[in-house]
Design a protein around this motif. Structure first.
Motif, mmCIF file in Angstrom:
data_model
loop_
_atom_site.group_PDB
_atom_site.id
_atom_site.type_symbol
_atom_site.label_atom_id
_atom_site.label_comp_id
_atom_site.label_asym_id
_atom_site.label_seq_id
_atom_site.Cartn_x
_atom_site.Cartn_y
_atom_site.Cartn_z
ATOM 1 N N ILE A 23 40.744 15.266 40.717
ATOM 2 C CA ILE A 23 40.418 14.722 42.032
ATOM 3 C C ILE A 23 41.467 13.692 42.412
ATOM 4 N N GLY A 24 42.008 13.862 43.617
ATOM 5 C CA GLY A 24 43.016 12.932 44.082
ATOM 6 C C GLY A 24 44.416 13.355 43.717
ATOM 7 N N GLY A 25 44.553 14.417 42.947
ATOM 8 C CA GLY A 25 45.869 14.895 42.560
ATOM 9 C C GLY A 25 46.044 16.339 42.946
ATOM 10 N N SER A 26 47.187 16.921 42.564
ATOM 11 C CA SER A 26 47.439 18.324 42.881
ATOM 12 C C SER A 26 46.574 19.223 42.020
ATOM 13 N N VAL A 27 46.152 20.361 42.555
ATOM 14 C CA VAL A 27 45.287 21.295 41.852
ATOM 15 C C VAL A 27 46.135 22.227 41.006
ATOM 16 N N ASP A 28 45.832 22.315 39.720
ATOM 17 C CA ASP A 28 46.569 23.183 38.794
ATOM 18 C C ASP A 28 45.774 24.456 38.579
ATOM 19 N N THR A 29 46.291 25.587 39.082
ATOM 20 C CA THR A 29 45.586 26.865 38.949
ATOM 21 C C THR A 29 46.237 27.765 37.908
ATOM 22 N N SER A 30 47.139 27.229 37.083
ATOM 23 C CA SER A 30 47.837 28.064 36.112
ATOM 24 C C SER A 30 46.883 28.640 35.080
ATOM 25 N N ALA A 31 45.876 27.844 34.663
ATOM 26 C CA ALA A 31 44.933 28.348 33.656
ATOM 27 C C ALA A 31 44.111 29.489 34.218
ATOM 28 N N ALA A 32 43.670 29.351 35.467
ATOM 29 C CA ALA A 32 42.893 30.426 36.086
ATOM 30 C C ALA A 32 43.725 31.688 36.230
ATOM 31 N N ALA A 33 45.014 31.517 36.525
ATOM 32 C CA ALA A 33 45.883 32.688 36.668
ATOM 33 C C ALA A 33 46.005 33.444 35.360
ATOM 34 N N LEU A 34 45.996 32.714 34.228
ATOM 35 C CA LEU A 34 46.079 33.377 32.933
ATOM 36 C C LEU A 34 44.868 34.250 32.659
ATOM 37 N N LYS A 35 43.700 33.925 33.259
ATOM 38 C CA LYS A 35 42.472 34.659 33.007
ATOM 39 C C LYS A 35 42.167 35.675 34.120
ATOM 40 N N ALA A 36 43.047 35.816 35.108
ATOM 41 C CA ALA A 36 42.789 36.746 36.204
ATOM 42 C C ALA A 36 42.647 38.165 35.662
ATOM 43 N N THR A 37 41.632 38.891 36.135
ATOM 44 C CA THR A 37 41.373 40.238 35.632
ATOM 45 C C THR A 37 41.474 41.257 36.754
ATOM 46 N N GLU A 38 41.680 42.501 36.372
ATOM 47 C CA GLU A 38 41.717 43.597 37.328
ATOM 48 C C GLU A 38 40.313 43.872 37.854
ATOM 49 N N ASN A 39 40.242 44.569 38.997
ATOM 50 C CA ASN A 39 38.950 45.015 39.507
ATOM 51 C C ASN A 39 38.466 46.214 38.695
ATOM 52 N N ARG A 40 37.152 46.324 38.568
ATOM 53 C CA ARG A 40 36.594 47.472 37.852
ATOM 54 C C ARG A 40 36.873 48.747 38.642
ATOM 55 N N PRO A 41 37.270 49.838 37.986
ATOM 56 C CA PRO A 41 37.561 51.088 38.705
ATOM 57 C C PRO A 41 36.340 51.580 39.485
ATOM 58 N N LYS A 42 36.608 52.306 40.559
ATOM 59 C CA LYS A 42 35.543 52.835 41.396
ATOM 60 C C LYS A 42 34.931 54.086 40.748
ATOM 61 N N PRO A 43 33.588 54.172 40.633
ATOM 62 C CA PRO A 43 32.971 55.365 40.030
ATOM 63 C C PRO A 43 32.855 56.505 41.044
ATOM 64 N N ASP A 44 32.492 57.706 40.561
ATOM 65 C CA ASP A 44 32.236 58.814 41.485
ATOM 66 C C ASP A 44 30.812 58.703 42.031
ATOM 67 N N ASN A 45 30.359 59.728 42.762
ATOM 68 C CA ASN A 45 29.042 59.670 43.396
ATOM 69 C C ASN A 45 27.894 59.591 42.394
ATOM 70 N N ARG A 46 28.107 60.050 41.190
ATOM 71 C CA ARG A 46 27.073 59.955 40.157
ATOM 72 C C ARG A 46 27.031 58.580 39.524
ATOM 73 N N GLY A 47 28.118 57.799 39.737
ATOM 74 C CA GLY A 47 28.244 56.505 39.077
ATOM 75 C C GLY A 47 29.069 56.569 37.818
ATOM 76 N N ILE A 48 29.777 57.668 37.561
ATOM 77 C CA ILE A 48 30.525 57.860 36.329
ATOM 78 C C ILE A 48 31.930 57.257 36.447
ATOM 79 N N ILE A 49 32.320 56.453 35.451
ATOM 80 C CA ILE A 49 33.707 56.035 35.246
ATOM 81 C C ILE A 49 34.149 56.659 33.929
ATOM 82 N N SER A 50 35.234 57.404 33.954
ATOM 83 C CA SER A 50 35.651 58.192 32.794
ATOM 84 C C SER A 50 36.974 57.674 32.246
#
Length: 400
Positions: free
Chosen positions: A36-63
Motif C-alpha cells: 500500500i502506497g507503493g508500486s504494485v508488483d505482479t511478477s509473482a502472479a505472472a509466474l502462476k498464470a495458467t492456461e484456460n481449460r480446453p472447451k469440451p464437446d456437446n457431451r462434456g468430453i475433454i479428450s
C-alpha cells in the motif's frame, strides 16, 4: 516401450514444473501486503498464470492422449452424465468414489475409467480426436489443409489441436485443494476453476483433479550490440584515470629511478613449468553414476524422449545418480511409478518404471545409494532424465 515412456512424460513434467517453481526464493505476496502506497508488483502472479481449460464437446468430453474427462451440466447427476457419455453408471461411480444418484455441479469434472468415442463433428467438437502435444502437431500440414478447405461451404472439423496434457492427481486422505495447489505451485482458484469445485474448494478422497497448465513465460528478446556506422570509428573507452583518482604517492627522484633501471635482476633458476591445456571443464553434474547397469536402448531426443531408456532385468537395483533430496514420489494413472531427486545447481533427476522404492519424500540420498528396483516389463527398462530447471537435458553429458 515408446508408448509407456510417453505416458509418464506429462505427469513427470507437471511435477518437475511444480518443484522447480517451488525452488524459487522470491516471496509471493498474493494479497499485496506491504504494497500500500507503493508500486504494485505482479511478477509473482505472472509466474502462476495458467492456461484456460480446453472447451469440451456437446457431451462434456475433454479428450487427452492418456485419459478422458467429462464435465457436468446444470442439473446433472452421475447417472444422467453416464447415460449421456455412454458408460455404465455404477462403473463411473465406483471409479470416482461416488454414488449413482449424487448430484453434480455445473462444470464439475468427472474422470472416465476407460475411453469413450473420441470428440468429432458428430459430437459438436471443434477438433477431431484427443488434444495432441504441441511437438507432434505438424503446423505446415494443418495450414495446407486449411487452405484446401477454404473453398468449401460445408463446415469441416479441424484435424487436431495442440496443448499440454495436465497432470491428473487423485486426492489422498487428508489432502485439501489448498495443499494440492501448493504441491503443484498453482493457485487454489485456478485449481477450482479447472475442476468445477464449489465455493469452499471442497474435495473428497479418491477424486481425480486436473492440475492447471502453467503458462510459459515469453522469452526475452536477445540484446543486440550497437555497431558504429562506417567511418565513425570505434568508441574509445574511458581511461581509468578519468574514473579513479591517482594514488596519493610521491614518485621517487629521477636519480633513484635511473639507478634502479641499471640494476641487473637475477634470473629465476627454476622457471615455472608450462600449464597443460586440459580443455573445457565438464558440467557440474559430471560425477553422476549410471542409475542402473545395462545398455541404452533409446537415446535422448528433445521433444520425443526427454531422457534415456536403459535396459535392465526386472528387480535390478536402481541407484541415485548423485547426492540430493527426494522431491517427489508418485504414480501415473497407468500405474507407472516415478521418483524425482533434487540436486544442487537447479538440477533434478527423474527415474520412472520403478518398483519397491526404498526411500520417501524428503529423504536425503547419497550418490550410488539404492532407491528402488526396476519394474518388470516386456522389455524391462529404467527411464532416466536430467532436468535443468524446467528444461530436459541430455543425461549423457552428466554420466561417465
Amino acid at each position: 516401450m515408446t508408448a509407456r515412456t510417453r505416458n509418464v512424460s506429462a505427469p513427470v513434467l507437471g511435477v518437475v514444473l511444480g518443484i522447480a517453481l517451488s525452488a524459487c526464493s522470491q516471496p509471493i505476496d498474493l494479497d499485496l501486503r506491504g504494497k500500500i502506497g507503493g508500486s504494485v508488483d505482479t511478477s509473482a502472479a505472472a509466474l502462476k498464470a495458467t492456461e484456460n481449460r480446453p472447451k469440451p464437446d456437446n457431451r462434456g468430453i475433454i479428450s487427452y492422449p492418456n485419459y478422458q474427462v467429462a464435465l457436468a451440466k446444470r442439473g446433472d447427476t452421475l447417472a444422467s452424465l453416464a447415460e449421456r457419455i455412454g458408460l455404465p453408471a455404477d462403473e463411473l461411480a465406483k471409479y470416482n468414489g461416488m454414488k449413482i444418484n449424487d448430484p453434480l455441479r455445473k462444470g464439475e469434472l468427472v474422470a472416465l475409467p476407460r475411453r469413450v468415442t473420441e470428440p468429432s463433428a458428430a459430437t459438436g467438437a471443434d477438433i477431431a480426436g484427443p488434444i495432441k502435444p504441441a511437438a507432434t502437431v505438424d503446423v505446415a500440414t494443418l495450414a495446407g489443409s486449411a487452405i484446401e478447405r477454404a473453398a468449401s461451404t460445408t463446415p469441416v472439423v479441424k484435424d487436431g489441436i495442440s496443448g499440454v496434457e495436465p497432470v491428473r492427481h487423485q486426492v489422498a486422505r487428508g489432502e485439501t485443494a489448498f495443499t494440492i495447489a501448493r504441491l503443484y505451485d498453482v493457485s487454489p482458484r485456478s485449481l477450482a476453476e479447472w475442476n468445477g469445485l464449489d465455493k469452499s474448494f471442497a474435495v473428497r478422497e479418491g477424486q481425480f483433479l486436473l492440475i492447471p497448465v502453467v503458462q510459459k513465460a515469453p522469452e526475452a528478446a536477445p540484446r543486440t550490440r550497437e555497431i558504429p556506422e562506417p567511418g565513425t570509428g570505434t568508441p574509445t573507452p574511458t581511461p581509468p584515470s578519468a574514473s579513479k583518482p591517482l594514488p596519493d604517492v610521491t614518485p621517487p627522484p629521477a636519480t633513484a629511478a635511473a639507478g634502479a633501471a641499471t640494476a641487473v635482476t637475477k634470473p629465476d633458476p627454476k622457471p615455472a613449468k608450462p600449464v597443460a591445456d586440459v580443455g573445457e571443464a565438464k558440467p557440474s553434474g559430471s560425477d553422476m553414476v549410471m542409475p542402473v547397469q545395462g545398455s541404452i536402448i533409446r537415446d535422448y531426443a528433445k521433444g520425443r524422449n526427454e531422457g534415456i531408456d536403459i535396459s535392465a532385468s526386472a528387480g535390478s537395483p536402481v541407484k541415485a545418480a548423485a547426492s540430493g533430496k527426494v522431491a517427489s514420489i508418485s504414480t501415473t494413472a497407468e500405474g507407472v511409478k516415478f521418483l524425482l531427486v533434487r540436486h544442487p545447481g537447479d538440477l533434478i533427476t527423474v527415474y520412472t518404471h520403478l518398483d519397491n522404492i526404498t526411500v520417501k519424500k524428503g529423504d536425503a540420498v547419497s550418490r550410488g545409494q539404492s532407491i528402488g528396483k526396476v519394474r518388470s516389463g516386456d522389455p524391462s527398462f529404467l527411464h532416466f532424465e536430467v532436468r535443468k530447471g524446467f528444461e530436459s537435458t541430455d543425461p549423457m553429458a552428466y554420466l561417465p
